[in-house]
Design an enzyme around this catalytic site. Structure first.
Site, PDB file in Angstrom:
ATOM      1  N   ARG A 169       0.825  -1.214   0.000  1.00 56.06           N
ATOM      2  CA  ARG A 169       0.000   0.000   0.000  1.00 56.06           C
ATOM      3  C   ARG A 169       0.857   1.261   0.000  1.00 56.06           C
ATOM      4  NH1 ARG A 169      -5.005  -2.124   3.683  1.00 56.06           N
ATOM      5  NH2 ARG A 169      -6.211  -2.801   1.887  1.00 56.06           N
ATOM      6  N   LYS A 202     -21.394 -15.780   0.841  1.00 53.07           N
ATOM      7  CA  LYS A 202     -22.830 -15.538   0.958  1.00 53.07           C
ATOM      8  C   LYS A 202     -23.440 -14.785  -0.205  1.00 53.07           C
ATOM      9  CE  LYS A 202     -23.515 -14.975   5.901  1.00 53.07           C
ATOM     10  NZ  LYS A 202     -23.632 -13.803   6.793  1.00 53.07           N
ATOM     11  N   GLY A 205     -10.294  -8.187  -2.174  1.00 52.68           N
ATOM     12  CA  GLY A 205     -10.657  -9.220  -1.219  1.00 52.68           C
ATOM     13  C   GLY A 205      -9.899 -10.529  -1.402  1.00 52.68           C
ATOM     14  N   GLY A 263     -13.926  -3.580   0.090  1.00 54.15           N
ATOM     15  CA  GLY A 263     -15.277  -3.012   0.230  1.00 54.15           C
ATOM     16  C   GLY A 263     -15.579  -1.984  -0.841  1.00 54.15           C
TER      17      GLY A 263
END
Ligand code: AMP
Length: 398
Positions: free
Chosen positions: A36, A205, A355, A378
């Site tokens: 990063r 999910k 992710g 996100g």
């Protein structure tokens, strides 16, 4: 269209505030992965080379109580940044006040300072995370222009992005090169793809990714669904799924999607089934015959073949989410197979939406084979949902 850093004009002598995402993994005060930091270098160097007075800042983890300050200081990150840049980075161990004001005022052209974790302000009524008006105004007052290059938090309206952008003055804010790349690849793939566009979605999910599935069903030519979420869809087709992950309250929804989408949705045709959720558990390949006491933990080899066949002609691919419990090596084959198929496409723009799938591709050594691996989990999910990201929306228009 929002301004990019290049649209801010000559930065010489200007105080340039740069919001970066230096939320790096730290173990005992040591940075274990500085991706990063290196990812923000092009933007920081661009400003420094123009002779700007640069102020960089970031959040680091969550700061909930006073004791968190000891482990959530950005001091080691400032030291690492200095090494990477090969120049002094003055670290100001506070988020506001006289010391910071003075340090910014005494910056010379081409010098850089970094102040403390913006989330230290969360100890005082969540001022950073709730975009406290006064805090955004104060940080904006430190600079002449504001550059947001923190894609990872762009889906949040915080004082250190939206708060500053709203207070820095008309025309004075822009995105940096890292966000520019995210917009180019993810935005380009969703809004203006070279077709066929194939989306491949996995993970645990359905409920976490409803928005993504719906948006991509509208935009893509094919949507492949794998991972734990596939079993809710398989159940909707009337197949037995045993004790595989399933959201019973989403079966009806999955059924409606399947009806509406027709053959646009591609589901697994076989499954790695186990009776015990453990890497060492004996497994077998099930097709239509998952038993009542069996659980699907990965897609099977025929599904990898089918998905690869669908991917073969793609000109744009967006991938988000693993095909199975890839953390367990015995159940990683589906994710690896799909990763290889995408990585080996020669004439396609290939994008990983952050992710777990990003982690998988990097661990497998395929990072260089993708056109773009998003830096924000996100944020990239929300972007793939077609949502507006406040950290970008609040920046100046061209
Ligand atoms: P997500 O964060 O939604 O992308 O989900 C990633 C998680 O989904 C990973 O931790 C995987 O282990 C998990 N996962 C993927 N496939 C399955 C499956 N068949 N059963 C249980 N968990 C799964």
């Amino acid at each position: 269209m929002k301004k990019s850093i290049k649209d801010l004009g000559n930065l010489q002598g200007k105080k340039v505030l740069i919001r970066v995402d230096f939320n790096v993994p730290l173990k005992d005060g040591v940075i274990t992965n500085d991706n990063r930091i290196t990812a923000a270098i092009p933007t920081i160097n661009y400003a420094l080379e123009q002779g700007a007075k640069v102020v960089v800042f970031s959040h680091l983890g969550r700061v909930k109580e006073e004791a968190d300050k000891a482990t959530k200081s950005l001091a080691p990150v400032a030291a690492r940044l200095a090494e990477v840049l090969g120049q002094v980075v003055k670290f100001i161990p506070t988020t506001r006040g006289e010391d910071l004001d003075e340090a910014v005022k005494s910056l010379k052209n081409g010098e850089i300072l970094m102040f403390e974790n913006t989330r230290f302000e969360d100890l005082d009524g969540k001022k950073e995370s709730k975009n406290d008006e006064e805090l955004g105004k104060y940080w904006a007052s430190l600079g002449d222009v504001f550059v947001n290059d923190a894609f990872g938090t762009a889906h949040r309206a915080h004082a250190s992005n939206k708060g500053i952008a709203s207070n820095i003055g008309a025309g004075n804010s822009a995105f940096g090169f890292l966000i520019e790349k995210e917009l180019k690849f993810i935005g380009g793939a969703v809004d203006n793809p070279v077709r066929p566009l194939v989306a491949i979605i996995g993970g645990a999910k359905v409920s976490d990714k409803i928005g993504v599935i719906e948006n991509l069903l509208e935009k893509a030519d094919k949507v492949i669904i794998g991972g734990g979420m596939a079993y809710t869809f398989l159940k909707a087709t009337g197949r037995s799924i045993g004790i595989s992950l399933c959201e019973d309250d989403k079966v009806e929804y999955a059924s409606q999607l399947l009806e509406k989408a027709g053959d646009k949705i591609v589901l697994p045709v076989d499954t790695v089934a186990v009776k015990e959720f453990s890497n060492e558990a004996p497994s077998r390949i099930a097709t239509d015959d998952i038993q009542e006491d069996e659980e699907g933990v990965d897609i099977g080899p025929k599904s990898v073949e089918l998905f690869s066949e669908v991917l073969k002609d793609a000109k744009t691919v967006i991938w988000n989410g693993p095909m199975g419990v890839f953390e367990m090596p015995n159940f990683a084959k589906g994710t690896i197979g799909v990763c290889e198929s995408i990585a080996n496409l020669e004439d396609a723009t290939t994008i990983i939406g952050g992710g777990d799938s990003a982690t998988a591709a990097i661990q497998l050594g395929y990072a260089d084979k993708f056109s773009h691996i998003s830096t924000g989990g996100g944020a990239s999910l929300e972007y793939l949902e077609g949502k507006i990201l406040p950290g970008i929306e609040s920046l100046s228009d061209k």
